[in-house]
Scaffold this motif. Structure first.
Motif, short mmCIF file in Angstrom:
data_model
loop_
_atom_site.label_atom_id
_atom_site.label_comp_id
_atom_site.label_asym_id
_atom_site.label_seq_id
_atom_site.Cartn_x
_atom_site.Cartn_y
_atom_site.Cartn_z
N UNK A 1 0.85 -1.20 0.00
CA UNK A 1 0.00 0.00 0.00
C UNK A 1 0.88 1.25 0.00
N UNK A 2 0.35 2.31 -0.57
CA UNK A 2 1.05 3.59 -0.60
C UNK A 2 0.19 4.63 0.10
N UNK A 3 0.83 5.47 0.92
CA UNK A 3 0.08 6.52 1.61
C UNK A 3 -0.54 7.48 0.60
N UNK A 4 -1.71 7.97 0.93
CA UNK A 4 -2.47 8.84 0.04
C UNK A 4 -2.28 10.29 0.47
N UNK A 5 -1.93 11.20 -0.46
CA UNK A 5 -1.85 12.61 -0.10
C UNK A 5 -3.17 13.12 0.44
N UNK A 6 -3.10 14.13 1.30
CA UNK A 6 -4.30 14.65 1.95
C UNK A 6 -5.34 15.13 0.93
N UNK A 7 -4.87 15.79 -0.15
CA UNK A 7 -5.83 16.30 -1.15
C UNK A 7 -6.59 15.16 -1.80
N UNK A 8 -5.89 14.05 -2.10
CA UNK A 8 -6.56 12.90 -2.71
C UNK A 8 -7.59 12.31 -1.75
N UNK A 9 -7.21 12.23 -0.47
CA UNK A 9 -8.12 11.71 0.54
C UNK A 9 -9.38 12.56 0.64
N UNK A 10 -9.22 13.88 0.53
CA UNK A 10 -10.38 14.78 0.63
C UNK A 10 -11.35 14.57 -0.52
N UNK A 11 -10.83 14.32 -1.74
CA UNK A 11 -11.72 14.09 -2.88
C UNK A 11 -12.57 12.84 -2.66
N UNK A 12 -12.01 11.84 -2.00
CA UNK A 12 -12.78 10.64 -1.68
C UNK A 12 -13.76 10.89 -0.53
N UNK A 13 -13.32 11.69 0.45
CA UNK A 13 -14.15 11.96 1.62
C UNK A 13 -15.43 12.71 1.26
N UNK A 14 -15.33 13.70 0.36
CA UNK A 14 -16.49 14.54 0.07
C UNK A 14 -17.41 13.92 -0.98
N UNK A 15 -16.98 12.82 -1.60
CA UNK A 15 -17.81 12.21 -2.64
C UNK A 15 -19.06 11.58 -2.04
N UNK A 16 -20.19 11.74 -2.76
CA UNK A 16 -21.45 11.10 -2.39
C UNK A 16 -22.23 10.85 -3.67
N UNK A 17 -23.39 10.26 -3.53
CA UNK A 17 -24.22 10.01 -4.71
C UNK A 17 -24.56 11.31 -5.43
N UNK A 18 -24.76 12.39 -4.68
CA UNK A 18 -25.09 13.68 -5.28
C UNK A 18 -23.85 14.37 -5.83
N UNK A 19 -22.66 13.92 -5.43
CA UNK A 19 -21.43 14.62 -5.79
C UNK A 19 -20.36 13.65 -6.27
N UNK A 20 -20.55 13.03 -7.44
CA UNK A 20 -19.48 12.19 -8.00
C UNK A 20 -18.22 13.03 -8.21
N UNK A 21 -17.08 12.50 -7.82
CA UNK A 21 -15.84 13.27 -7.86
C UNK A 21 -14.87 12.75 -8.91
N UNK A 22 -15.38 12.51 -10.11
CA UNK A 22 -14.50 12.12 -11.20
C UNK A 22 -14.49 13.20 -12.27
N UNK A 23 -13.36 13.31 -12.95
CA UNK A 23 -13.28 14.14 -14.15
C UNK A 23 -13.41 13.22 -15.36
#
Length: 453
Positions: free
Chosen positions: A1-23
């Motif tokens: 496993x590789x540690x995840x940068x904080x910014x990457x973690x935040x994109x996963x944290x804020x994602x929900x059904x109403x807010x898909x976080x993909x480009x």
């Protein structure tokens, strides 16, 4: 496993059904001369044999750590390419309208976190004989600039080159040289501390510019609009191209930048759209304009290295030339301040511009506060010459972006040879008749041309 940068973690944290976080992105291609009816099936079968999959396309989030959320990446050693690379066909009559509707649905759905966070759809059935490819990848893996650079690395400027890699098959970027040793780690830490120590003086400088010199646009100056409300999960996507030469001529005639002209084009379209919806505010709209913090030598680096400036769109002005002048002044001053900061200071102070988005999912925040800005308008550099993919002529690159609560509309464009390709992403519930913005963009460009003659 590789540690995840904080910014990457935040994109996963804020994602929900109403807010898909993909480009994402939609590409249009013309088949090579002589391509038969089984061309796409054969192309997919050949590409899927390529199992040389870089680390980026094997990543998925490791099991979350209690309340800390996702903190590490896991690697999938057996990527199911049949799942990730799909072959689809449009319903009849196979117009671009059907393609955009299908793209809208794909862009609305979440990526499976138990698998590597990407999907690619190869699409046939356009009645004009072209084919399309829609791809999406999680923002935790790539930002929009990096995603477009990755796409370009799979293309060729040679129409006879039929050995282009699949979208997941780009060779790994060269590894950065290891700094090695405690001494270099200490030097890195000391450099970061020194730059962080400069954030407070930089913030004071910004305050002086904003409040004494009145040259900067700051968060919370934007008016409340129909775009700045809580959103649902369904998306609409619209796309169109315009000749780059038209924008270049306006920029030359007015001594402004091409990006200034693009922002003025968007401002005119937004003004007309909001008038049509009887929703134009008296105060000017404010756009957040992402700026890449990458150097040209960074290649297809992963992660997220994006700063943000705010632009006054002057939608309160009826005259297109006056709007362009105001936008030019607003962007010039923001960039001037930005260039005087170190990279880490610029990134941290960019965070001030978007900080409110971090709490936008908290109930009541969006409904009871002014927005930090009204929408995102992003201009991502693309290929400068005509490109091909395994002999297929690239006709268009249309970016599809992320929406958040309070940000129901996003306009992202990229240069593509002699064209500018616009992709507009909107909340399906909150932004009615999204495709009307394409007509208003065309009108706004014509009005700018007339105004500067």
């Amino acid at each position: 496993m590789a540690l995840m940068p904080f910014t990457d973690s935040m994109f996963l944290l804020v994602e929900s059904r109403e807010h898909p976080m993909h480009v994402g992105g939609l590409q249009l291609f013309r088949k090579p001369d002589g391509a038969g009816p089984d061309y796409l099936r054969g192309l997919r079968e050949d590409l899927i044999k390529n199992e040389d999959i870089p680390q980026l396309f094997r990543r998925h989030p490791a099991r979350p750590v209690n309340t800390l959320g996702y903190v590490a990446w896991a690697q999938d050693e057996n990527v199911d390419l049949d799942y990730h690379f799909r072959h689809s066909a449009l319903p009849q009559p196979g117009r671009v309208r059907e393609l955009l509707e299908l793209t809208s649905r794909w862009h609305s759905t979440l990526l499976d976190r138990h698998r590597p966070l990407w999907e690619i759809h190869l699409v046939e059935g356009l009645r004009d004989g072209r084919f399309a490819m829609y791809s999406k990848i999680h923002h935790a893996l790539l930002d929009g600039v990096a995603a477009l650079r990755h796409l370009q690395s799979t293309l060729s400027d040679d129409p006879d080159d039929h050995d282009c890699p699949p979208p997941w098959g780009t060779p790994r970027p060269p590894r950065a040289k290891s700094a090695g040793g405690t001494g270099s780690l200490l030097r890195t830490a000391r450099s970061s501390v020194e730059q962080l120590a400069g954030v407070a003086p930089a913030a004071l400088k910004l305050a002086k510019e904003a409040f004494r010199e009145h040259t900067l646009t700051l968060p919370m100056q934007a008016p409340k609009t129909m775009f700045n409300i809580p959103i649902g999960g369904a998306r609409r996507f619209a796309a169109q191209s315009w000749p780059l030469s038209r924008v270049r001529e306006i920029a030359s005639a007015t001594s402004t930048s091409r990006n200034d002209v693009v922002l003025a084009m968007c401002a005119g379209a937004l003004r007309d759209y909001l008038i049509e919806q009887r929703a134009l505010p008296d105060a000017p709209l404010v756009a957040m304009v992402p700026v890449s913090m990458r150097g040209k030598s960074d290649g297809t680096a992963t992660g997220n290295q994006i700063g943000a400036v705010l632009a006054n769109l002057a939608t309160d002005k009826k005259d297109p030339a006056a709007r362009l002048s105001t936008i030019h002044h607003s962007m010039r001053e923001a960039k001037r301040i930005f260039k005087e900061l170190t990279p880490i200071q610029a990134l941290l102070l960019s965070g001030i511009n978007v900080a409110q988005l971090g709490v936008s999912t908290v109930p009541g925040v969006v409904s009871n506060t002014r927005p930090p800005f009204n929408l995102v308008i992003s201009n991502v550099p693309g290929p400068r010459k005509q490109m091909y993919w395994n002999g297929a002529h690239l006709d268009g690159i249309y970016p599809a972006s992320v929406l958040l609560d309070g940000q129901a509309l996003n306009i992202t464009l990229t240069s593509n040879g002699d064209n500018l390709d616009f992709g507009i992403t909107g909340c399906r519930r909150s932004v009615p008749h999204l495709q009307r913005l394409l007509l208003h963009l065309d009108t706004a460009l014509a009005e700018l041309e007339h105004a500067v003659k």
